[in-house]
Design an enzyme around this catalytic site. Structure first.
Site, PDB file in Angstrom:
ATOM      1  N   HIS A 184      33.108  40.521  39.561  1.00  0.00           N
ATOM      2  CA  HIS A 184      32.063  41.610  40.324  1.00  0.00           C
ATOM      3  C   HIS A 184      32.938  42.656  40.755  1.00  0.00           C
ATOM      4  CE1 HIS A 184      32.846  39.112  44.191  1.00  0.00           C
ATOM      5  NE2 HIS A 184      33.700  40.175  44.171  1.00  0.00           N
ATOM      6  N   HIS A 205      32.252  42.061  50.888  1.00  0.00           N
ATOM      7  CA  HIS A 205      33.360  42.779  51.450  1.00  0.00           C
ATOM      8  C   HIS A 205      33.129  43.685  52.672  1.00  0.00           C
ATOM      9  CE1 HIS A 205      32.915  41.372  47.253  1.00  0.00           C
ATOM     10  NE2 HIS A 205      34.629  41.257  47.202  1.00  0.00           N
ATOM     11  N   HIS A 242      43.842  37.203  41.582  1.00  0.00           N
ATOM     12  CA  HIS A 242      43.914  38.455  41.836  1.00  0.00           C
ATOM     13  C   HIS A 242      44.564  38.545  43.508  1.00  0.00           C
ATOM     14  CE1 HIS A 242      39.636  38.513  43.094  1.00  0.00           C
ATOM     15  NE2 HIS A 242      39.890  39.936  43.777  1.00  0.00           N
ATOM     16  N   GLU A 272      37.972  33.580  45.537  1.00  0.00           N
ATOM     17  CA  GLU A 272      36.772  33.706  45.235  1.00  0.00           C
ATOM     18  C   GLU A 272      36.307  32.704  44.166  1.00  0.00           C
ATOM     19  OE1 GLU A 272      36.587  38.544  45.965  1.00  0.00           O
ATOM     20  OE2 GLU A 272      36.560  37.815  44.020  1.00  0.00           O
TER      21      GLU A 272
END
Lengths: 114, 279
Positions: B12, B59, B193, B240
């Site tokens: 995403h 976020h 990441h 995530e």
């Protein structure tokens, strides 16, 4: 691989960090609004004072020192909005944090896939 | 009875939204990433799901640290997107769904998942990028969305195994719903990441491929990881994986892998794509 797995390279954004960085993060959260971004650009120091940033946090904002901002309680999600305001991509920010040029940082990402 | 027809795991990353805004899909940097999506779009077009339950993380658009739910679910008829501060164009409103949403809330609370319930929610790129990727040209507006947000920002975060169980509970809620809608579940984000600190740019391809394999064949093998483990092995934002685990939890039991792709790098991440059907 060993160095990369060293968790000491990472500031864990936990409760105490969230307490320390609350005002800093609140200021960066405000940057969702275009009017806030303009207000910051018009007078950075004044805008920082409005949110009650500490002297150290203000210095780090002025110096665009992302690593220091993380140490002072910044969350990368909100610091990303600060970086966006400055016109920096996440690769620019990656380079700033790792002492690489943006191009070198991008190459490092490409190498991760090889 | 409502039917859970399948699940999609997808990245995403905001840069994907920007690339779509700018029509860069066929440029050298993006081509391999975007070329993996048509088979999933074709499947969605054939299956015509009515509702998508979307696991994502906010976020810093709707949720700031002042009120940061560990798990939150939307029950609104519509969800808006907004300026996130760094240049991705807000998209037209997402269509919501209120009846199955409330049934899921009831089931979750019965199952002792005391979620935050949101009758108004601004959804960020974590949800909007997958919607525009899977249903381009505003076709996403025909799908009714039920957003489920998982805290992936501030520790403590829910344990990965807990997010899997949350997905199981939502899967049971869907299967027990009296309506005749077809429902697809989306797990978004990841995979490995790290954006922050001296370790920024860390990606672990081997671990991502391991996760993608186990998500299909043996999700139980992933449930022993703590968020500290994931931070170390998959980077600070590798947590995530929670959304992919929730997705797989919803589709409990054996599954058939219809399509998958893994591409490095998309922005700072290893980008996964996976399409699953119940076996």
């Amino acid at each position: 691989m060993n160095a990369a797995r060293n968790p000491l390279d990472t500031v864990t954004f936990d409760g105490p960090k969230a307490t320390q960085g609350y005002n800093l993060n609140k200021m960066c959260y405000s940057f969702n609004e275009a009017s806030a971004r303009e207000a910051f650009k018009a007078n950075e120091a004044d805008y920082c004072d409005r949110f009650g940033l500490t002297r150290e946090q203000k210095d780090a904002i002025r110096e665009r020192d992302i690593l220091r901002l993380l140490e002072l309680g910044g969350s990368i999600y909100y610091l990303a909005k600060f970086a966006g305001l400055l016109g920096l991509s996440v690769q620019d920010v990656g380079g700033l944090q790792t002492g690489m040029s943006t191009e070198e940082f991008k190459q490092k990402l490409v190498r991760a896939g090889e | 009875m409502a039917k859970l027809i399948g699940a999609v795991g997808t990245s995403h990353i905001p840069a994907i939204g920007k690339a779509m805004d700018q029509g860069l899909e066929q440029t050298p940097y993006w081509k391999d990433f975007f070329d993996a999506y048509p088979p999933v779009r074709t499947w969605l077009d054939e299956q015509q799901p009515d509702i998508a339950v979307v696991f994502y993380n906010d976020h810093g658009l709707s949720f700031f640290l002042d009120k940061k739910p560990t798990y939150a679910i939307g029950t609104a008829p519509e969800y808006t997107n907004a300026d996130e501060g760094w240049g991705i164009q807000p998209i037209a409103p997402i269509t919501g769904e209120t009846e199955l949403s409330w049934h899921i809330v009831n089931t979750l609370i019965d199952d002792e998942f005391d979620v935050t319930v949101c009758q108004e929610l601004r959804v960020d790129h974590g949800l909007t990028v997958p919607m525009t990727l899977l249903w381009p040209n505003e076709q996403y507006r025909k799908i009714k969305v039920i957003p489920v947000a998982i805290n992936c920002e501030r520790h403590p975060m829910p344990k990965p195994s807990r997010s899997y169980k949350l997905g199981q509970s939502i899967g049971r809620a869907i299967q027990s719903w009296s309506g005749d809608e077809k429902v697809v579940v989306l797990g978004t984000g990841g995979l490995s990441h790290q954006l922050d600190g001296a370790r920024a740019g860390f990606i672990n391809k081997e671990f991502d491929l391991f996760c993608m394999e186990k998500l299909v064949s043996d999700p139980g093998a992933l449930l022993g990881y703590t968020n500290a483990d994931l931070t170390e092995i998959a980077g600070a934002q590798g947590v995530e994986l929670a959304m992919w685990l929730a997705m797989r939890g919803a589709l409990e039991g054996d599954v058939k892998l219809l399509h998958q792709n893994y591409h490095i790098p998309v922005s700072n991440t290893g980008a996964g794509l996976m399409l699953l059907e119940p076996a």
